[in-house]
Design a protein around this motif. Structure first.
Motif, PDB file in Angstrom:
ATOM      1  N   HIS A 160       0.795  -1.222   0.000  1.00 10.27           N
ATOM      2  CA  HIS A 160       0.000   0.000   0.000  1.00 10.27           C
ATOM      3  C   HIS A 160       0.831   1.279   0.000  1.00 10.27           C
ATOM      4  O   HIS A 160       0.284   2.368  -0.188  1.00 10.27           O
ATOM      5  CB  HIS A 160      -0.934   0.015   1.208  1.00 10.27           C
ATOM      6  CG  HIS A 160      -0.206   0.092   2.526  1.00 10.27           C
ATOM      7  ND1 HIS A 160       0.525  -0.965   3.018  1.00 10.27           N
ATOM      8  CD2 HIS A 160      -0.091   1.096   3.424  1.00 10.27           C
ATOM      9  CE1 HIS A 160       1.056  -0.624   4.171  1.00 10.27           C
ATOM     10  NE2 HIS A 160       0.704   0.614   4.440  1.00 10.27           N
ATOM     11  N   VAL A 166      -0.940  -0.808  -4.521  1.00 13.27           N
ATOM     12  CA  VAL A 166      -2.313  -1.198  -4.763  1.00 13.27           C
ATOM     13  C   VAL A 166      -3.105  -0.058  -5.386  1.00 13.27           C
ATOM     14  O   VAL A 166      -4.000  -0.269  -6.211  1.00 13.27           O
ATOM     15  CB  VAL A 166      -2.985  -1.689  -3.457  1.00 13.27           C
ATOM     16  CG1 VAL A 166      -3.098  -0.567  -2.431  1.00 13.27           C
ATOM     17  CG2 VAL A 166      -4.347  -2.315  -3.729  1.00 13.27           C
ATOM     18  N   ILE A 191       0.998 -10.356  -1.444  1.00 11.84           N
ATOM     19  CA  ILE A 191       0.447  -9.145  -0.839  1.00 11.84           C
ATOM     20  C   ILE A 191       1.115  -8.928   0.506  1.00 11.84           C
ATOM     21  O   ILE A 191       0.962  -9.735   1.432  1.00 11.84           O
ATOM     22  CB  ILE A 191      -1.081  -9.234  -0.670  1.00 11.84           C
ATOM     23  CG1 ILE A 191      -1.759  -9.359  -2.032  1.00 11.84           C
ATOM     24  CG2 ILE A 191      -1.616  -8.021   0.079  1.00 11.84           C
ATOM     25  CD1 ILE A 191      -3.270  -9.435  -1.961  1.00 11.84           C
ATOM     26  N   ALA A 225      -0.814  -7.898   4.582  1.00 11.98           N
ATOM     27  CA  ALA A 225      -2.044  -8.521   4.071  1.00 11.98           C
ATOM     28  C   ALA A 225      -3.272  -8.248   4.920  1.00 11.98           C
ATOM     29  O   ALA A 225      -4.395  -8.498   4.480  1.00 11.98           O
ATOM     30  CB  ALA A 225      -1.841 -10.035   3.927  1.00 11.98           C
ATOM     31  N   ARG A 239      -4.507  -5.608   5.337  1.00  6.43           N
ATOM     32  CA  ARG A 239      -5.232  -4.538   4.639  1.00  6.43           C
ATOM     33  C   ARG A 239      -6.031  -5.053   3.445  1.00  6.43           C
ATOM     34  O   ARG A 239      -6.763  -4.296   2.812  1.00  6.43           O
ATOM     35  CB  ARG A 239      -4.240  -3.478   4.138  1.00  6.43           C
ATOM     36  CG  ARG A 239      -3.501  -2.760   5.260  1.00  6.43           C
ATOM     37  CD  ARG A 239      -2.466  -1.795   4.697  1.00  6.43           C
ATOM     38  NE  ARG A 239      -1.887  -0.990   5.745  1.00  6.43           N
ATOM     39  CZ  ARG A 239      -2.372   0.170   6.182  1.00  6.43           C
ATOM     40  NH1 ARG A 239      -3.468   0.648   5.633  1.00  6.43           N
ATOM     41  NH2 ARG A 239      -1.781   0.839   7.147  1.00  6.43           N
ATOM     42  N   SER A 240      -5.901  -6.340   3.138  1.00  4.60           N
ATOM     43  CA  SER A 240      -6.469  -6.826   1.882  1.00  4.60           C
ATOM     44  C   SER A 240      -7.974  -7.005   1.899  1.00  4.60           C
ATOM     45  O   SER A 240      -8.556  -7.475   0.937  1.00  4.60           O
ATOM     46  CB  SER A 240      -5.775  -8.130   1.456  1.00  4.60           C
ATOM     47  OG  SER A 240      -5.685  -9.039   2.506  1.00  4.60           O
ATOM     48  N   TYR A 261      -8.099  -4.009  -2.908  1.00  3.68           N
ATOM     49  CA  TYR A 261      -7.511  -5.347  -2.934  1.00  3.68           C
ATOM     50  C   TYR A 261      -8.522  -6.377  -3.450  1.00  3.68           C
ATOM     51  O   TYR A 261      -8.158  -7.324  -4.156  1.00  3.68           O
ATOM     52  CB  TYR A 261      -7.032  -5.752  -1.536  1.00  3.68           C
ATOM     53  CG  TYR A 261      -5.728  -5.108  -1.123  1.00  3.68           C
ATOM     54  CD1 TYR A 261      -4.506  -5.638  -1.521  1.00  3.68           C
ATOM     55  CD2 TYR A 261      -5.718  -3.968  -0.312  1.00  3.68           C
ATOM     56  CE1 TYR A 261      -3.306  -5.055  -1.134  1.00  3.68           C
ATOM     57  CE2 TYR A 261      -4.530  -3.386   0.090  1.00  3.68           C
ATOM     58  CZ  TYR A 261      -3.327  -3.923  -0.324  1.00  3.68           C
ATOM     59  OH  TYR A 261      -2.136  -3.342   0.055  1.00  3.68           O
ATOM     60  N   GLN A 262      -9.788  -6.197  -3.090  1.00  8.17           N
ATOM     61  CA  GLN A 262     -10.816  -7.132  -3.539  1.00  8.17           C
ATOM     62  C   GLN A 262     -10.929  -7.148  -5.066  1.00  8.17           C
ATOM     63  O   GLN A 262     -11.172  -8.197  -5.674  1.00  8.17           O
ATOM     64  CB  GLN A 262     -12.164  -6.763  -2.918  1.00  8.17           C
ATOM     65  CG  GLN A 262     -12.224  -6.969  -1.396  1.00  8.17           C
ATOM     66  CD  GLN A 262     -11.954  -8.409  -1.008  1.00  8.17           C
ATOM     67  OE1 GLN A 262     -12.669  -9.315  -1.401  1.00  8.17           O
ATOM     68  NE2 GLN A 262     -10.893  -8.617  -0.241  1.00  8.17           N
ATOM     69  N   TRP A 307      -1.281 -17.327  -4.397  1.00  9.12           N
ATOM     70  CA  TRP A 307      -1.319 -16.049  -3.696  1.00  9.12           C
ATOM     71  C   TRP A 307      -0.661 -16.243  -2.327  1.00  9.12           C
ATOM     72  O   TRP A 307      -0.995 -17.185  -1.598  1.00  9.12           O
ATOM     73  CB  TRP A 307      -2.760 -15.592  -3.422  1.00  9.12           C
ATOM     74  CG  TRP A 307      -3.569 -15.131  -4.587  1.00  9.12           C
ATOM     75  CD1 TRP A 307      -4.353 -15.887  -5.392  1.00  9.12           C
ATOM     76  CD2 TRP A 307      -3.739 -13.785  -5.021  1.00  9.12           C
ATOM     77  NE1 TRP A 307      -4.997 -15.107  -6.315  1.00  9.12           N
ATOM     78  CE2 TRP A 307      -4.641 -13.800  -6.121  1.00  9.12           C
ATOM     79  CE3 TRP A 307      -3.218 -12.553  -4.616  1.00  9.12           C
ATOM     80  CZ2 TRP A 307      -5.029 -12.658  -6.796  1.00  9.12           C
ATOM     81  CZ3 TRP A 307      -3.594 -11.411  -5.288  1.00  9.12           C
ATOM     82  CH2 TRP A 307      -4.492 -11.455  -6.370  1.00  9.12           C
ATOM     83  N   GLY A 359      -0.059 -14.143   1.305  1.00  7.52           N
ATOM     84  CA  GLY A 359      -0.261 -12.956   2.131  1.00  7.52           C
ATOM     85  C   GLY A 359       0.705 -12.976   3.300  1.00  7.52           C
ATOM     86  O   GLY A 359       0.941 -14.028   3.894  1.00  7.52           O
TER      87      GLY A 359
END
Length: 956
Positions: free
Chosen positions: A265, A307, A329, A332, A334-335, A340-341, A352, A354
């Protein structure tokens, strides 16, 4: 001097040097070898001596700054009591940094001198007590490594004042002291001119090695194994500062993706991450590119993106969903955000990953769910410290400022929080506990934004350049302030909450906490701001100013990493002030009292706390957690539910959480019984039998005995009869023929024993067949209880130094009834007599109860019968049968706890023998009443207490 004391010391010396089987020994007086272990070390031994001595004298060649911070805490408490000491050291080999001598000059109650003897290489610590002298002499200098972790041999010995050994010590010390000079500012100025600092390899350099450390190796293996199962997503939880970026790069290196995408981020993190990946992976510089702002190197093999940029539709359109086979990520937690979604919905990599230090921080979206509940590996703070992955810390809990006789609290007005008087008090503590060797780079966390600005202004006026930062200021302002701290323009950054996470300032060497502890997570986050390794940073000092806050109880819980809702564990951390690796935990006596008061007032297993823990684990697992899950993952001990008086069983808790798990009345009663009585795992016998009966309707006695033997359980006719009495509920029927309350356990025996076989009753069998939730929860309790039995020795009735209530003892002694209610201090049975002692000194007990249960040695405690009792009382005669002939008939089982504040549990110390010569009638004085008669005697433990056990029980 009392003749008894002299005899005790004599016996202790003879025990150590002549015959340990013939002579008794005293824990404090016996000669003993001190080494550094997980629970005991040389530092703990020195601290115990300092806390009880009348004066002290140290003679050590080498001293390091890193041990002076915790030492100052003890010396500050000694200064309040008027206790002084002497310290003799040297500049031998120029080992001692000039900053060490600067710190020693701060010690007002310690006279420091410099030896003039050639080749001064002494390591000795002398302590004067009321009527004897203790000495610790061996290989340990006054350094953190020597006192905490190095392989050191140190001998602790004691001598009477007229003993030859004492005289030798004193004469030798006196000669060295007379041939020395006083440490002074003038001498120090000259020493600084000639001192050449030894070149040391900093710990920070180890952080640059590209080979994985022990925990990273384990994490890499776990990630590889996870992917072999076909998992498409995984999560790594790694404490701040433990090198998760390097771990990520190492995993990418082992995975060898065709293309890799790193998402975070903040641009600041992005650039540092890219540099780390280049160091680990190597290859062409053009292989690494950025996607941030207008910089769009989209063809790079290893692409590092923010992001904010990647989530833009026009940027996403530059890639196909399958362009990257590995996407990582960072931060993570913050995802759960919308940006992020979008990425999760668009990209379709093979894997993936995190990475986060705080997976619990998402409010609305389960981070565990986003990563398919696949936690590949977890590195928590305490583990990282033990593995030397972080800079060690010295935590110092001290009292906050008092104004008008009132300690700072939640309602203190701003004009007192940011007053000149409080700032003076804070600066005085910072100076005393600070490190003169390095320029201070500190973070101060306070409670209010206005307070931050006021404190920054006041500190700056006093020559400590400081700047307040709040969430109202821009990111640029914050970044510039951090740069000023790093380059030395600022000494302190003062903030409220904005640096709890996501900030990386490795140079921070001091963290100051001037606020209430709101949560364990925030406490650890703030403490963790200073734990990153950095060149020339040997350690970080954590100064916690403890006010009159109701949440003070969170401090020992956070420091120990304990999440069992156990007051006992919190008190242990507070009382013993244990170490974590080479990090130390230290509280001043006044601060300790504040935390003890908070612990006493709080209910750690309150329903609110249980709900928080439940929801957290549910989010992590992606399903309703059971007791076994709590026990296995360690978020909270399963026994907490059993001990909670507001809950009958786990089903009643789930119902409060909206889970539709309605049970019949009888199913509720049975579940309550196994939860309250068996899940504690203290005896495996009942659990094993119920486990077998769930799998088949009939279990023969021989089959049961075979299973017990496989579990290494002790077997006797008495224990088999006791199992029957427990599962038939006879044990709980205090009066003959009385029925149990229907709302408690019901009135039907859970099982029957006929023709050498065991059977569950018909109604219980029906419940297991027909009620899905009951079967699930019943099996869960049995499975959890069997897991907990691993904490106990199955071959013994009791496991030494585990806790038991009076009711537990009645059951485990195979008694037919629960007679714990009228038992009080002891109960003389036909074969055994359990004795329960609440260990308190006479000054701590109400005048009406002056029983002085006191350890005279590490293996002998004075004990008294109830009153009135005489030598010819039936109970006393039964107890003393065979004692004088050294054929004691009654087996004494000794259980001790420190105080009533610790709850109903007592530590089991093992069997004890009555010493014949110690038995006598004594008067129990009661104010304004006639004294009552008791019989006192010394009980000798078959296994003496260790130093750790003694401190835990006595607080000494």
């Amino acid at each position: 001097m009392s003749s008894r004391f002299e005899q005790t010391l004599t016996d202790s010396v003879l025990n150590s040097f002549i015959d340990q089987t013939h002579y008794l020994t005293n824990r404090e007086l016996a000669p003993s070898l001190i080494t550094n272990t997980a629970k005991d070390n040389t530092w703990m031994a020195l601290r115990a001596q300092l806390e009880h001595c009348k004066s002290f004298s140290f003679a050590v060649a080498f001293i390091t700054l890193d041990i002076l911070a915790p030492l100052k805490v003890i010396l500050a408490d000694l200064a309040i009591k008027g206790i002084k000491g002497r310290l003799l050291t040297d500049n031998y080999l120029q080992f001692n940094n000039p900053a060490v001598f600067e710190e020693l000059l701060k010690l007002k109650n310690v006279e420091v001198r410099l030896a003039q003897t050639q080749g001064f290489h002494v390591k000795g610590y002398l302590f004067e007590h009321e009527n004897y002298t203790s000495a610790i002499i061996g290989s340990a200098n006054l350094t953190r490594s020597a006192l905490l972790v190095n392989k050191e041999w140190n001998l602790q010995v004691n001598s009477l004042q007229n003993g030859q050994l004492t005289e030798q010590f004193k004469n030798e010390y006196r000669a060295l002291w007379q041939d020395s000079i006083a440490l002074s500012a003038e001498w120090l100025a000259e020493y600084k001119k000639t001192y050449q600092e030894q070149k040391r390899i900093t710990r920070a350099k180890a952080n640059l090695e590209i080979t994985p450390n022990k925990m990273q190796k384990q994490a890499l293996l776990a990630l590889s194994e996870l992917r072999k199962t076909g998992a498409k997503r995984g999560l790594v939880v790694s404490a701040t500062g433990t090198g998760k970026t390097y771990l990520a790069a190492l995993d990418v290196k082992q995975y060898q993706p065709q293309r890799f995408l790193f998402i975070v981020h903040r641009e600041q993190i992005l650039k540092k991450a890219c540099a780390s990946f280049q160091t680990i992976i190597g290859g062409q510089k053009d292989d690494f590119g950025f996607l941030v702002g207008q910089k769009r190197q989209i063809g790079a093999k290893y692409l590092f993106a923010t992001v904010q940029t990647l989530a833009k539709p026009e940027v996403q359109a530059l890639f196909s969903p399958s362009d990257f086979d590995y996407i990582l990520i960072d931060e993570a937690h913050r995802s759960g955000a919308k940006s992020y979604q979008q990425l999760f919905a668009y990209f379709k990599p093979k894997f993936w990953l995190g990475m986060t230090a705080t997976p619990e921080r998402s409010d609305d979206v389960s981070i565990f769910e986003l990563f398919d509940y696949k936690v590949a590996y977890e590195i928590r703070l305490q583990d990282a410290l033990s593995e030397n992955m972080l800079a060690p810390f010295h935590y110092i809990g001290l009292q906050d400022y008092e104004y008008a006789g009132k300690l700072i609290d939640d309602k203190t007005p701003l004009n007192k929080l940011a007053s000149s008087e409080r700032v003076n008090y804070i600066l005085k503590q910072l100076k005393y506990y600070g490190d003169s060797s390095l320029k201070t780079r500190g973070l101060i966390f306070c409670s209010r934004q206005e307070e931050a600005f006021e404190l920054a202004e006041l500190l700056t006026k006093r020559g400590h350049n400081s700047q307040a930062l709040t969430n109202q200021q821009s990111v640029i302002t914050r970044q510039n302030a951090v740069k000023k701290l790093e380059n030395g323009q600022l000494e302190y950054l003062i903030t409220v909450d904005i640096f709890n996470e996501g900030i990386d300032i490795p140079c921070v060497n001091q963290v100051v906490l001037l606020r209430n502890t709101q949560s364990s997570i925030v406490f650890i986050q703030q403490l963790g701001r200073g734990l990153r390794k950095y060149p020339n940073k040997e350690y970080v000092t954590i100064l916690d100013f403890i006010g009159n806050y109701k949440n003070n109880y969170l401090i020992p819980l956070a420091l120990s990493g304990d999440r069992s809702c156990s007051r006992d564990n919190a008190r242990t951390t507070l009382a013993l002030q244990q170490t974590i690796g080479i990090s130390t935990i230290n509280f001043t006596k006044i601060a300790q009292k504040q935390i003890y008061a908070a612990l006493q007032a709080v209910k750690l297993d309150a329903l609110k706390n249980l709900r928080e823990q439940y929801r957290e684990l549910k989010a992590q697992l992606g399903r309703i957690p059971l007791l076994y899950d709590f026990q296995r993952f360690g978020s909270i001990d399963a026994r907490v539910w059993a001990k909670n008086n507001s809950l009958d069983n786990y089903a009643s808790f789930l119902q409060k959480e909206g889970v539709k798990c309605q049970l019949s009345l009888y199913a509720q009663q049975v579940l309550t019984f196994v939860t309250k009585e068996l899940v504690n795992g203290m005896r495996a016998h009942e659990l094993i039998l119920l486990d077998m009966l769930m799998r088949k309707n009939e279990v023969s006695k021989e089959e049961y005995l075979t299973e017990l033997r496989q579990h290494n359980c002790y077997i006797s006719m008495d224990v088999l009869q006791s199992v029957n009495q427990i599962l038939m509920l006879d044990f709980f029927r205090i009066k003959a023929g009385a029925k149990l309350k229907a709302e408690q356990y019901g009135d039907k025996p859970l099982m029957q024993y006929q023709n050498d076989s065991y059977y569950l009753n018909g109604e219980l069998q029906a419940c297991l067949r027909q009620e899905v939730w009951f079967k699930r929860l019943f099996e869960d309790v049995i499975k959890t209880g069997l897991l907990i039995t691993q904490e106990y020795n199955p071959a013994k009735q009791f496991t030494r130094f585990k806790k038991y209530t009076r009711k537990d003892v009645c059951r485990l002694l195979n008694w037919p009834k629960d007679v714990s209610a009228p038992m009080y201090g002891y109960r003389v049975g036909e074969k055994e007599c359990p004795i329960f002692i609440t260990y308190q000194k006479a000054t701590d007990i109400k005048a009406a109860l002056r029983y002085q249960n006191e350890f005279s040695t590490n293996g002998i405690i004075r004990w008294f019968t109830r009153s009135p009792r005489h030598m010819d009382s039936t109970e006393v005669k039964q107890l003393l049968t065979g004692v004088k002939e050294h054929r004691q008939k009654i087996v004494l089982q000794l259980f001790v706890k420190r105080s009533d504040a610790e709850g109903k549990g007592f530590y089991y110390l093992g069997n004890a023998n009555i010493l014949p010569d110690s038995i006598k009638e004594e008067q129990l004085p009661i104010p304004n009443k006639k004294a009552k008669q008791v019989v006192g005697m010394d009980l000798q433990l078959q296994q003496a207490l260790s130093s750790y056990e003694y401190r835990l029980l006595t607080g000494e």
